[in-house]
Enzyme design. Structure first.
Site, PDB file in Angstrom:
ATOM      1  N   LEU A  70      -7.334 -28.142   8.874  1.00  0.00           N
ATOM      2  CA  LEU A  70      -6.233 -29.374   8.973  1.00  0.00           C
ATOM      3  C   LEU A  70      -6.506 -30.386  10.090  1.00  0.00           C
ATOM      4  O   LEU A  70      -7.500 -30.119  10.755  1.00  0.00           O
ATOM      5  CB  LEU A  70      -4.486 -28.561  10.714  1.00  0.00           C
ATOM      6  CG  LEU A  70      -3.742 -26.899   9.180  1.00  0.00           C
ATOM      7  CD1 LEU A  70      -3.028 -26.918  10.379  1.00  0.00           C
ATOM      8  CD2 LEU A  70      -3.551 -27.375   8.094  1.00  0.00           C
ATOM      9  N   ASP A  71      -6.201 -30.909  10.024  1.00  0.00           N
ATOM     10  CA  ASP A  71      -6.020 -32.179  10.653  1.00  0.00           C
ATOM     11  C   ASP A  71      -5.892 -32.731  11.886  1.00  0.00           C
ATOM     12  O   ASP A  71      -5.141 -31.487  12.334  1.00  0.00           O
ATOM     13  CB  ASP A  71      -5.543 -33.912  10.334  1.00  0.00           C
ATOM     14  CG  ASP A  71      -5.879 -34.647   8.766  1.00  0.00           C
ATOM     15  OD1 ASP A  71      -7.116 -34.233   8.189  1.00  0.00           O
ATOM     16  OD2 ASP A  71      -5.132 -35.717   8.661  1.00  0.00           O
ATOM     17  N   MET A  72      -6.951 -32.709  13.158  1.00  0.00           N
ATOM     18  CA  MET A  72      -6.852 -32.904  14.002  1.00  0.00           C
ATOM     19  C   MET A  72      -5.338 -33.277  14.985  1.00  0.00           C
ATOM     20  O   MET A  72      -4.787 -31.977  15.865  1.00  0.00           O
ATOM     21  CB  MET A  72      -7.824 -33.858  15.500  1.00  0.00           C
ATOM     22  CG  MET A  72      -7.536 -33.205  16.322  1.00  0.00           C
ATOM     23  SD  MET A  72      -8.931 -34.298  17.683  1.00  0.00           S
ATOM     24  CE  MET A  72      -8.024 -35.917  17.725  1.00  0.00           C
ATOM     25  N   GLY A  73      -4.424 -33.934  14.521  1.00  0.00           N
ATOM     26  CA  GLY A  73      -3.426 -33.985  15.053  1.00  0.00           C
ATOM     27  C   GLY A  73      -2.361 -32.906  14.095  1.00  0.00           C
ATOM     28  O   GLY A  73      -1.252 -33.336  14.477  1.00  0.00           O
ATOM     29  N   THR A  74      -2.492 -33.122  13.152  1.00  0.00           N
ATOM     30  CA  THR A  74      -1.269 -31.646  12.182  1.00  0.00           C
ATOM     31  C   THR A  74      -1.137 -30.249  12.876  1.00  0.00           C
ATOM     32  O   THR A  74      -2.983 -29.458  12.997  1.00  0.00           O
ATOM     33  CB  THR A  74      -1.530 -31.934  11.114  1.00  0.00           C
ATOM     34  OG1 THR A  74      -1.895 -32.912  10.534  1.00  0.00           O
ATOM     35  CG2 THR A  74      -0.371 -30.604  10.401  1.00  0.00           C
TER      36      THR A  74
END
Length: 448
Positions: A300-304
């Site tokens: 998952l993306d860091m912000g997700t």
């Protein structure tokens, strides 16, 4: 100097100059940007062109001989503005290649005639001359740094990409290098003996299909063209550290399911799935401390935030990987969008990386990789997303792009407006247990 504008404020200056590739705009820059925005809005020809989408920048300066004097600011735009680069309000280009009777334009017209020639030999000669002219142009950009040293673009590029493989991959700057806001602003400040204090860039106008940026939002300098130049130009200034090198905050990683072969964690926003280029703190490293043979099965993306599968052993990892390869794992995400929306449907927009501005992605109907997302609005701003493919930033792009939902996810600093967090959450996942072959369906509550 008509390009130098006074800025009356008692806001204290920052301790160090802006790190241009990751920053929060200083209040002095925000004040200056408002003045520039008022100027754009009041000049019809400039506004008409800027409304199509244009990056502008401001640089706060002081005079070294009088540090108690009011602040001054400079402003610039990237590329041309309404076909011109000679607006009095904005700093001039580093090198003006647009003079109709200048050497560059004269040679460009001559070469264009050769390329259009029906004779193949003339066309080939024209293309070689065009390459030589572009190289000549790069040498005209004599970039200064804070020490008063000077290098042209070719030398800057070759020094930055000094390893043989990188030199082969990036032998010369891309076209348009040196014409972005930040190099223009710093070059003019150095030429006039002004002391740079802080800098910021903002987008004016609607997002375009090529530039998913939001009106009046602040953005970092582009990396593809500006990273080598600004690395040179900032030498001699005391600059803020790169936040990406400061490491990530260590947080608790909740486990929502666990057995002898695997576990499912609820990844918080702001933590990497796997070790990064600088900091190795991630979900995977935390899991390694508990289970030395574990591996994260997807990312998952860091912000997700949300559900992430972790295998405890090689057998479980290989089984989960095969399920992802065969597209047998199903995921449902939930996103909070900036504006109300409605309906349901499917978005199919092929994606590829933007080499000039990584990690940003762009829609490319010819060369992009297939990317498909089903969506359905849960309420006016909350949308459920089911990705049928797994491209980088797929959901973020499909929400923000004009041919998608045209509605960025809240907190998306790349394609929307920065905020406390990216409001994208992996809320549900369906998969087959890698050892027992039981059908699994797990949920995670929406954290925003």
């Amino acid at each position: 100097m008509t390009h130098l504008h006074p800025l009356y404020s008692d806001i204290p200056r920052p301790e160090r100059f802006t790190y241009p590739f990751c920053y929060e705009p200083h209040p002095l820059c925000q004040l200056a940007a408002k003045e520039v925005q008022a100027y754009i809005a009041s000049h019809a020809e400039i506004k008409e062109d800027a409304d199509n989408g244009k990056m502008f920048g401001v640089l706060i300066t002081q005079c070294p001989s009088n540090p108690l004097a009011p602040y001054y600011f400079l402003s610039a735009y990237s590329g041309l503005l309404a076909g011109r680069n000679d607006w009095d309000y904005f700093v001039p280009p580093v090198y003006d290649a647009q003079q109709p009777d200048g050497y560059f334009k004269t040679k460009e017209r001559e070469i264009s005639m050769l390329i259009k020639s029906p004779l193949p030999s003339e066309g080939d000669r024209g293309r070689l001359l065009s390459q030589d002219l572009q190289l000549w142009l790069f040498h005209q950009y004599q970039m200064l740094n804070a020490r008063g040293e000077r290098k042209d673009l070719v030398a800057i590029w070759q020094d930055y990409y000094d390893r043989p493989k990188l030199r082969q991959k990036y032998p010369l700057p891309p076209g348009g290098t040196g014409d972005c806001c930040a190099p223009k602003l710093l070059q003019y400040a150095y030429q006039q003996g002004l002391q740079p204090v802080c800098m910021a860039e903002f987008w004016w106008g609607a997002p375009t299909k090529e530039e998913l940026r939001q009106h009046l939002n602040y953005y970092p300098a582009c990396r593809g063209k500006c990273k080598p130049i600004l690395t040179w130009m900032l030498q001699g200034l005391e600059v803020d550290p790169d936040p990406e090198l400061q490491g990530f905050k260590h947080v608790e990683i909740p486990v929502v399911y666990e057995d002898d072969n695997m576990l499912v964690v609820d990844k918080p926003s702001g933590i990497l799935s796997v070790p990064g280029r600088i900091d190795d703190y991630s979900v995977e490293t935390v899991m390694h401390e508990r289970y030395p043979d574990s591996s994260v099965a997807h990312r998952l993306d860091m912000g997700t935030s949300g559900l992430l599968l972790v295998a405890k052993n090689g057998e479980a990892y290989r089984s989960l990987q095969q399920q992802f390869i065969r597209h047998e794992v199903k995921k449902k995400y939930v996103a909070l969008l900036e504006r109300p929306g409605h309906g349901a449907g499917t978005i199919s927009l092929p994606l590829r990386p933007d080499p000039m501005n990584r990690p940003r992605q762009v829609v490319d109907m010819e060369h992009g990789k297939r990317a498909v997302t089903r969506y359905e609005f849960v309420n006016d701003r909350l949308v459920a997303l089911w990705p049928e493919t797994g491209r980088t930033h797929q959901l973020r792009m499909h929400c923000a792009h004009p041919d998608g939902l045209c509605n960025p996810i809240v907190g998306d600093e790349l394609y929307g407006t920065s905020g406390q967090r990216l409001c994208l959450h992996a809320a549900e996942i369906w998969f087959t247990h890698p050892v027992t072959h039981e059908e699994m369906h797990l949920n995670s509550p929406i954290p925003f």
